[in-house]
Design a protein around this motif. Structure first.
Motif, PDB file in Angstrom:
ATOM      1  N   UNK A 193       0.822  -1.210   0.000  1.00 52.25           N
ATOM      2  CA  UNK A 193       0.000   0.000   0.000  1.00 52.25           C
ATOM      3  C   UNK A 193       0.867   1.276   0.000  1.00 52.25           C
ATOM      4  N   UNK A 194       1.927   1.250   0.808  1.00 54.03           N
ATOM      5  CA  UNK A 194       2.709   2.487   0.960  1.00 54.03           C
ATOM      6  C   UNK A 194       3.704   2.721  -0.184  1.00 54.03           C
ATOM      7  N   UNK A 195       4.226   1.657  -0.763  1.00 54.35           N
ATOM      8  CA  UNK A 195       5.317   1.850  -1.739  1.00 54.35           C
ATOM      9  C   UNK A 195       4.975   1.377  -3.149  1.00 54.35           C
ATOM     10  N   UNK A 196       3.699   1.030  -3.376  1.00 53.74           N
ATOM     11  CA  UNK A 196       3.324   0.556  -4.713  1.00 53.74           C
ATOM     12  C   UNK A 196       3.861  -0.842  -4.969  1.00 53.74           C
ATOM     13  N   UNK A 197       4.239  -1.119  -6.205  1.00 50.06           N
ATOM     14  CA  UNK A 197       4.771  -2.440  -6.529  1.00 50.06           C
ATOM     15  C   UNK A 197       6.218  -2.552  -6.054  1.00 50.06           C
ATOM     16  N   UNK A 198       6.499  -3.614  -5.328  1.00 49.41           N
ATOM     17  CA  UNK A 198       7.873  -3.887  -4.895  1.00 49.41           C
ATOM     18  C   UNK A 198       8.427  -5.000  -5.781  1.00 49.41           C
ATOM     19  N   UNK A 199       9.594  -4.754  -6.355  1.00 52.16           N
ATOM     20  CA  UNK A 199      10.237  -5.801  -7.152  1.00 52.16           C
ATOM     21  C   UNK A 199      11.459  -6.296  -6.390  1.00 52.16           C
ATOM     22  N   UNK A 200      11.458  -7.571  -6.071  1.00 49.60           N
ATOM     23  CA  UNK A 200      12.559  -8.182  -5.322  1.00 49.60           C
ATOM     24  C   UNK A 200      13.478  -8.945  -6.273  1.00 49.60           C
ATOM     25  N   UNK A 201      14.780  -8.863  -6.005  1.00 50.29           N
ATOM     26  CA  UNK A 201      15.761  -9.601  -6.806  1.00 50.29           C
ATOM     27  C   UNK A 201      16.718 -10.306  -5.847  1.00 50.29           C
ATOM     28  N   UNK A 202      16.939 -11.573  -6.103  1.00 50.85           N
ATOM     29  CA  UNK A 202      17.849 -12.353  -5.264  1.00 50.85           C
ATOM     30  C   UNK A 202      19.065 -12.771  -6.079  1.00 50.85           C
ATOM     31  N   UNK A 203      20.244 -12.445  -5.585  1.00 50.36           N
ATOM     32  CA  UNK A 203      21.492 -12.901  -6.219  1.00 50.36           C
ATOM     33  C   UNK A 203      22.158 -13.894  -5.269  1.00 50.36           C
ATOM     34  N   UNK A 204      22.518 -15.050  -5.792  1.00 46.20           N
ATOM     35  CA  UNK A 204      23.160 -16.081  -4.973  1.00 46.20           C
ATOM     36  C   UNK A 204      24.601 -16.270  -5.444  1.00 46.20           C
ATOM     37  N   UNK A 205      25.528 -16.211  -4.512  1.00 46.45           N
ATOM     38  CA  UNK A 205      26.922 -16.541  -4.823  1.00 46.45           C
ATOM     39  C   UNK A 205      27.254 -17.865  -4.137  1.00 46.45           C
ATOM     40  N   UNK A 206      27.715 -18.809  -4.924  1.00 47.92           N
ATOM     41  CA  UNK A 206      28.122 -20.103  -4.365  1.00 47.92           C
ATOM     42  C   UNK A 206      29.640 -20.141  -4.254  1.00 47.92           C
ATOM     43  N   UNK A 207      30.125 -20.691  -3.146  1.00 49.19           N
ATOM     44  CA  UNK A 207      31.561 -20.845  -2.908  1.00 49.19           C
ATOM     45  C   UNK A 207      31.860 -22.325  -2.770  1.00 49.19           C
TER      46      UNK A 207
END
Lengths: 137, 153, 153, 137
Positions: C111-125
């Motif tokens: 409601x407060x920020x409109x559409x939220x777009x989330x992005x996940x970056x994974x680094x494997x070691x």
């Protein structure tokens, strides 16, 4: 090969770095471990009478020696002497250069004088380095 | 004012591992992309790299005797710095054993700045066999009159 | 705006040496003096230490695919960060082989920020044998409206 | 021993750090390699609409996890999850604390919830960590 280059006295052109940013200074402080606040704390630097964070003398000196090692190779460095002349503030551009001042063909060593000059034409740092090519290459 | 009694004072010994990551970090900071600094094994240190002794001193109490010089903050500055490698420059993978000492204190008269007091601190770096590998020589100067600031380090 | 085409993009592989000096430097910065970080050999990393991958990514072109997400600078922020160790935490002396990937992109209405777009970056070691040793998971979020700034990283 | 401490739920008192200085932020940036100028360039930070250099969220988070590892040992850390809540500017003091929220006696793991609270009483960072004592100690 490097010794021959140095012997021939064909110094490369200047290495021009700048305008230096506050980030350049902080990156050097992080790399070196010198955490003196006068180099990054704007409030502290102004209280100390400076118009902005003061550059780190050893940072300018390190850029100066980069001019020499880019040319003659860090693996040949034997001695490095630095004299600090004038502070470098953010926004300043420095031109680093040098010349061969002595060659010893039997010892296969070369002495280089170096300097950094700011855009006001003042010397900010001066140096002398000895490169040793006796181990070959 | 420079404490003359600091002459001869030695810091506590400290270790310094020469490491691949810090060499690359330092080289990048001083704008060097020479491949010798980026070798996977045995990367060569930049000429002024031993200044990173700051990190290794911080691990040991009283490793750095410079504070005992009690140089005035306003009238003191870093005048000169020297590095001498005895043999080839240190490379990643070496563990050095270091110790600093207040090695010299001397005075000089200057028309513009009054009496100049110079202090030299020498840090010796040895390998595990005790062989001298490198020296770092710091020269600080204190003026008797407030000077123009030249260097803030 | 988040480029949905970045989903699945992989960065170039990079190496990361776990080193005694950087572990102590990092531990000191986050105010930890736990002796496990200061072991002479085999020092243990602090929980968030893998963030120092910044230094190792910088050595390799296109190691970090985050720039391809094209998150808006003003409306984007670092929302969450996670580290998972598979087995004991890495220690000084290990050489890890890492690679980052844009692993997830999803949306949520607020409601407060409109559409939220989330992005996940994974680094494997991984270790030299290819065994998964650790993962770093970065979650960024972009709001469709200019938000209050929460985090500037 | 650590597992028994964690099992008993005897959390230590808060770790209070601050007031944070610009130098604390720069030291963290140098350690971590995050060179975003908004965290040290006063001019840049103000142009970006901030009153001063912004703290680094990962720095605050790192201090929070220090509270937990000082207690339970960094060698037992298995998982660390962090949520950023509010920026920390120079001059702010943060109190870090936490509590055990789950114990698994057979797996010998402990879950801890953590938080950092600034001097205005606001949550600045929140976290969850899992410690694994299955290898003994």
């Amino acid at each position: 090969m490097s010794f021959d280059k140095a012997i021939a006295g064909q110094e490369p052109g200047p290495l021009v770095i700048g305008p230096f940013t506050r980030t350049d200074i902080v990156r050097y402080q992080g790399a070196s471990g010198d955490m003196n606040p006068v180099h990054h704390d704007e409030v502290f630097a102004k209280k100390s009478g400076f118009p902005a964070p003061l550059g780190v003398g050893m940072f300018t000196a390190g850029c100066m020696t980069t001019w020499a090692t880019d040319w003659l190779g860090p693996e040949h460095v034997q001695r490095t002497r630095i004299r600090f002349k004038k502070p470098v503030f953010p926004g300043v551009t420095v031109s680093f250069a040098g010349k061969v001042i002595a060659r010893d063909e039997s010892a296969r060593t070369v002495e280089v004088e170096l300097w950094g000059t700011d855009d006001a034409g003042d010397a900010v740092v001066q140096g002398w380095m000895t490169f040793d090519f006796s181990a070959g290459a | 004012m420079v404490a003359k009694a600091s002459l001869g004072v030695e810091g506590a010994p400290f270790e310094m591992d020469i490491e691949r990551g810090k060499i690359a970090e330092f080289a990048r900071a001083v704008r060097s992309s020479h491949p010798a600094h980026l070798l996977r094994d045995g990367a060569v240190v930049p000429p002024t790299f031993l200044t990173t002794q700051f990190f290794w001193e911080a691990r040991v109490d009283d490793a750095n005797p410079w504070s005992q010089v009690k140089m005035n903050q306003e009238r003191g500055m870093h005048a000169e710095q020297e590095y001498v490698f005895h043999g080839p420059p240190p490379r990643a993978g070496e563990r050095l054993f270091a110790q600093s000492k207040i090695a010299e204190i001397w005075e000089k008269e200057s028309r513009s700045a009054g009496t100049l007091t110079f202090v030299k601190m020498v840090t010796e770096y040895r390998d595990a066999d005790g062989k001298l590998r490198a020296e770092a020589i710091l020269t600080g100067v204190e003026t008797s009159k407030p000077p123009e600031r030249k260097e803030g380090a």
